[in-house]
Design an enzyme around this catalytic site. Structure first.
Site, PDB file in Angstrom:
ATOM      1  N   LYS A  79       5.122  41.185 -34.082  1.00  0.00           N
ATOM      2  CA  LYS A  79       4.521  40.294 -33.075  1.00  0.00           C
ATOM      3  C   LYS A  79       4.725  38.866 -33.556  1.00  0.00           C
ATOM      4  O   LYS A  79       4.862  38.629 -34.757  1.00  0.00           O
ATOM      5  CB  LYS A  79       3.014  40.574 -32.950  1.00  0.00           C
ATOM      6  N   ASP A 131       4.597  38.034 -23.973  1.00  0.00           N
ATOM      7  CA  ASP A 131       3.178  38.401 -24.071  1.00  0.00           C
ATOM      8  C   ASP A 131       2.453  37.252 -23.364  1.00  0.00           C
ATOM      9  O   ASP A 131       3.066  36.548 -22.550  1.00  0.00           O
ATOM     10  CB  ASP A 131       2.751  38.559 -25.550  1.00  0.00           C
TER      11      ASP A 131
HETATM   12  P1  NDP Z   1      -0.035  36.347 -18.922  1.00  0.00           P
HETATM   13  O1  NDP Z   1       0.116  35.109 -19.712  1.00  0.00           O
HETATM   14  O2  NDP Z   1       0.954  36.669 -17.867  1.00  0.00           O
HETATM   15  O3  NDP Z   1      -1.487  36.432 -18.270  1.00  0.00           O
HETATM   16  C1  NDP Z   1      -2.623  36.375 -19.048  1.00  0.00           C
HETATM   17  C2  NDP Z   1      -3.834  36.464 -18.155  1.00  0.00           C
HETATM   18  O4  NDP Z   1      -5.001  36.627 -18.959  1.00  0.00           O
HETATM   19  C3  NDP Z   1      -4.065  35.202 -17.344  1.00  0.00           C
HETATM   20  O5  NDP Z   1      -4.708  35.530 -16.147  1.00  0.00           O
HETATM   21  C4  NDP Z   1      -4.946  34.411 -18.265  1.00  0.00           C
HETATM   22  O6  NDP Z   1      -5.714  33.390 -17.630  1.00  0.00           O
HETATM   23  C5  NDP Z   1      -5.845  35.485 -18.811  1.00  0.00           C
HETATM   24  N1  NDP Z   1      -6.357  35.073 -20.110  1.00  0.00           N
HETATM   25  C6  NDP Z   1      -5.646  34.717 -21.204  1.00  0.00           C
HETATM   26  N2  NDP Z   1      -6.457  34.349 -22.211  1.00  0.00           N
HETATM   27  C7  NDP Z   1      -7.715  34.475 -21.729  1.00  0.00           C
HETATM   28  C8  NDP Z   1      -8.987  34.257 -22.275  1.00  0.00           C
HETATM   29  N3  NDP Z   1      -9.131  33.822 -23.544  1.00  0.00           N
HETATM   30  N4  NDP Z   1     -10.067  34.522 -21.485  1.00  0.00           N
HETATM   31  C9  NDP Z   1      -9.917  34.958 -20.215  1.00  0.00           C
HETATM   32  N5  NDP Z   1      -8.728  35.175 -19.640  1.00  0.00           N
HETATM   33  C10 NDP Z   1      -7.644  34.950 -20.379  1.00  0.00           C
HETATM   34  O7  NDP Z   1      -0.075  37.529 -20.020  1.00  0.00           O
HETATM   35  P2  NDP Z   1       0.147  39.087 -19.822  1.00  0.00           P
HETATM   36  O8  NDP Z   1      -0.321  39.514 -18.485  1.00  0.00           O
HETATM   37  O9  NDP Z   1       1.525  39.396 -20.243  1.00  0.00           O
HETATM   38  O10 NDP Z   1      -0.822  39.684 -20.953  1.00  0.00           O
HETATM   39  C11 NDP Z   1      -2.164  40.083 -20.681  1.00  0.00           C
HETATM   40  C12 NDP Z   1      -2.606  41.059 -21.750  1.00  0.00           C
HETATM   41  O11 NDP Z   1      -1.745  42.212 -21.747  1.00  0.00           O
HETATM   42  C13 NDP Z   1      -2.568  40.548 -23.185  1.00  0.00           C
HETATM   43  O12 NDP Z   1      -3.605  41.144 -23.918  1.00  0.00           O
HETATM   44  C14 NDP Z   1      -1.229  41.069 -23.706  1.00  0.00           C
HETATM   45  O13 NDP Z   1      -1.216  41.166 -25.107  1.00  0.00           O
HETATM   46  C15 NDP Z   1      -1.206  42.431 -23.036  1.00  0.00           C
HETATM   47  N6  NDP Z   1       0.097  43.076 -22.912  1.00  0.00           N
HETATM   48  C16 NDP Z   1       1.147  42.452 -22.310  1.00  0.00           C
HETATM   49  C17 NDP Z   1       2.360  43.101 -22.179  1.00  0.00           C
HETATM   50  C18 NDP Z   1       3.499  42.506 -21.449  1.00  0.00           C
HETATM   51  O14 NDP Z   1       4.493  43.208 -21.285  1.00  0.00           O
HETATM   52  N7  NDP Z   1       3.446  41.277 -20.980  1.00  0.00           N
HETATM   53  C19 NDP Z   1       2.558  44.454 -22.738  1.00  0.00           C
HETATM   54  C20 NDP Z   1       1.359  45.050 -23.281  1.00  0.00           C
HETATM   55  C21 NDP Z   1       0.189  44.358 -23.368  1.00  0.00           C
HETATM   56  P3  NDP Z   1      -5.296  31.853 -17.798  1.00  0.00           P
HETATM   57  O15 NDP Z   1      -4.105  31.697 -16.929  1.00  0.00           O
HETATM   58  O16 NDP Z   1      -6.490  31.097 -17.362  1.00  0.00           O
HETATM   59  O17 NDP Z   1      -4.988  31.648 -19.267  1.00  0.00           O
HETATM   60  O1  2IT Z   2       1.899  44.061 -26.391  1.00  0.00           O
HETATM   61  C1  2IT Z   2       3.019  44.464 -26.014  1.00  0.00           C
HETATM   62  O2  2IT Z   2       3.337  45.659 -26.067  1.00  0.00           O
HETATM   63  C2  2IT Z   2       3.952  43.484 -25.472  1.00  0.00           C
HETATM   64  N1  2IT Z   2       3.610  42.316 -25.356  1.00  0.00           N
HETATM   65  C3  2IT Z   2       5.340  43.898 -25.065  1.00  0.00           C
HETATM   66  C4  2IT Z   2       6.236  43.972 -26.259  1.00  0.00           C
HETATM   67  C5  2IT Z   2       7.676  44.228 -25.979  1.00  0.00           C
HETATM   68  O3  2IT Z   2       8.444  44.174 -26.946  1.00  0.00           O
HETATM   69  O4  2IT Z   2       8.072  44.484 -24.838  1.00  0.00           O
END
Ligand code: NDP
Ligand code: 2IT
Length: 447
Positions: free
Chosen positions: A126, A166
């Site tokens: 990461k 992420d």
């Molecule tokens: P994005 O940046 O696309 O979206 C993040 C979302 O979460 C936004 O709505 C954001 O709001 C909100 N958010 C972030 N920080 C906070 C906080 N401290 N308090 C409240 N809301 C918050 O990220 P992703 O959708 O990609 O990721 C979301 C989650 O999913 C994370 O935990 C990530 O690690 C996990 N994840 C992502 C993967 C991926 O493929 N992208 C894969 C597996 C897990 P705001 O815009 O106001 O910051």
């Molecule tokens: O938390 C996760 O699994 C991710 N942000 C996606 C990682 C990846 O390599 O696609």
């Protein structure tokens, strides 16, 4: 047993005492995996878990960049290369002001287990930066990404370490990062996943984490002869994962009641339908606006400033924003309101107290390392397509994704089913993820 777990955790805390998120993630694994290790001679006495909590390599570097007004900024960049026993390091990059070594180490540690669960040959890593993309122009984001890759490029490669997105890192950032890697190394390789479709990306990768989370919830519901049809679903977040979780819920006949961002949540009593979701996607992905604007646009919605959506009555909850966004009290609210299933789209969104409450109430609960593994699994499929220099159709990728999510569900049941028939998916995911990595580490010797 408790003594053994405490002794192990004392050692972890002595080394990492200033890293609360990392300790939280390790504690959960220790509680479920140490009892398994003790019962199995091949793992016992080999200090495998102690080896797994120490990153193979932890890189931290300066990222200096110039904003649109000519001012110079300095951010900190990181890459944690946690474990490469079963494949090249693989995991996302997070750009958010809260990023530090503790947050990235917890994410990298969970990634090792998650990637192992996917059945694909990927180690865990990461990275990211405390850079905040919010309020920055596209040019500023580009200059930051280029500066970040100027250093990161020497530590990664398609057979070494393959980053992805992420929080705060989506298609735009992956494009800028890939452009700089290609320029410096003079090679077009699958060094990043989440690429655009015309330059090596995989179909379904943007959708995969959200879709996979809902596929997993569907598998859990099936064990109770239930499905998503007509169910009320509460979702947190409005980013990549939340958007596509919402899309899949709608496709499977559920009703999405809420979405949120760090400012608060919107509750739409009529449901966030396909058209309204298209509005959210445009608002968040193109206009980079706030979820509060949803309530100005749709009269059926209320905006709750500074709140999380866990007091809204629902059947299913999908936390898709960030770590520790759902605490013990929130969990109790959900249970009291009749929620039967929680599947984590985010990484570690439920606090230990919340998980304890879900288990006590014996409702269906899936930890992120199982239910959100569809994202990295489809990244693995992107790597395969890049190596073969071909691209599969949407249907082919989606079918593989669904198959992988079913396999992960089966693994959780295999290792997590308790005597009374209740499945502890946390235990199941941790042990199933551990076994594959531990076997590889044993085969490779003490290194
Ligand atoms: P994005 O940046 O696309 O979206 C993040 C979302 O979460 C936004 O709505 C954001 O709001 C909100 N958010 C972030 N920080 C906070 C906080 N401290 N308090 C409240 N809301 C918050 O990220 P992703 O959708 O990609 O990721 C979301 C989650 O999913 C994370 O935990 C990530 O690690 C996990 N994840 C992502 C993967 C991926 O493929 N992208 C894969 C597996 C897990 P705001 O815009 O106001 O910051
Ligand atoms: O938390 C996760 O699994 C991710 N942000 C996606 C990682 C990846 O390599 O696609």
């Amino acid at each position: 047993m408790e003594e053994k777990i405490n002794a192990f955790m004392d050692e972890v805390k002595a080394r990492n005492g200033h890293e609360p998120e990392f300790i939280q993630a390790v504690q959960e694994v220790a509680e479920t995996v140490i009892p398994y290790i003790v019962k199995h001679d091949i793992y016992h006495g080999k200090n495998i878990l102690l080896r797994m909590v120490e990153p193979e390599r932890l890189l931290s570097f300066r990222v200096a960049w110039v904003d649109d007004d000519g001012e110079i900024h300095v951010n900190r960049g990181y890459r944690i290369q946690m474990n490469s026993a079963i494949g090249p390091y693989k995991g996302g990059l997070r750009f958010h002001p809260t990023v530090n070594a503790s947050v990235l180490k917890f994410l990298a540690f969970e990634q090792v287990f998650k990637n192992s669960l996917t059945t694909l040959p990927m180690g865990g890593g990461k990275g990211g930066s405390d850079f905040d993309p919010k309020g920055k122009s596209d040019d500023e984001v580009m200059r930051f990404c280029h500066a970040f890759m100027l250093e990161l490029n020497r530590h990664i490669g398609p057979n070494t370490d393959v980053p992805a997105g992420d929080i705060g890192v989506g298609a735009r950032e992956i494009g800028f990062l890939f452009g700089m890697y290609k320029k410096i190394r003079n090679e077009f390789t699958g060094v990043l996943t989440g690429k655009g479709l015309s330059w090596g990306g995989s179909k379904i990768r943007p959708e995969a984490t959200g879709y996979g989370t809902v596929y997993f919830a569907q598998s859990m519901l099936k064990t109770k002869n239930k499905d998503l049809k007509g169910k009320n679903v509460v979702i947190s977040g409005s980013g990549n994962v939340a958007q596509f979780a919402a899309e899949k819920v709608l496709q499977l006949g559920g009703k999405v009641l809420t979405m949120s961002d760090s400012g608060g949540y919107v509750y739409d009593k009529d449901g966030i339908d396909t058209d309204k979701l298209a509005f959210v996607m445009d608002l968040k992905n193109n206009k980079r606006g706030r979820i509060s604007e949803y309530a100005s646009k749709y009269q059926s919605a209320e905006y709750h400033k500074g709140k999380t959506p866990w007091d809204v009555k629902c059947d299913i909850a999908l936390p898709c924003a960030t770590q520790n966004e759902l605490d013990g009290e929130d969990a109790q609210n959900l249970i009291d309101n009749g929620c039967i299933c929680v599947a984590e789209g985010a990484n570690m969104p439920s606090t230990p107290e919340a998980i304890h409450a879900f288990h006590k109430a014996k409702i269906l609960f899936a930890p992120g390392k199982a239910s959100n593994a569809g994202g990295v699994a489809t990244s693995g499929l992107e790597m395969s397509q890049n190596s073969l220099r071909i691209s599969w159709t949407r249907e082919e990728v989606d079918e593989r994704l669904q198959g992988i999510m079913e396999d992960i569900h089966d693994s959780c049941i295999e290792y997590g089913k308790e005597e009374d028939g209740y499945c502890n998916y946390v235990k199941g995911a941790n042990i199933a993820g551990f076994v594959k990595v531990a076997d590889a580490m044993l085969a490779q010797g003490v290194i």
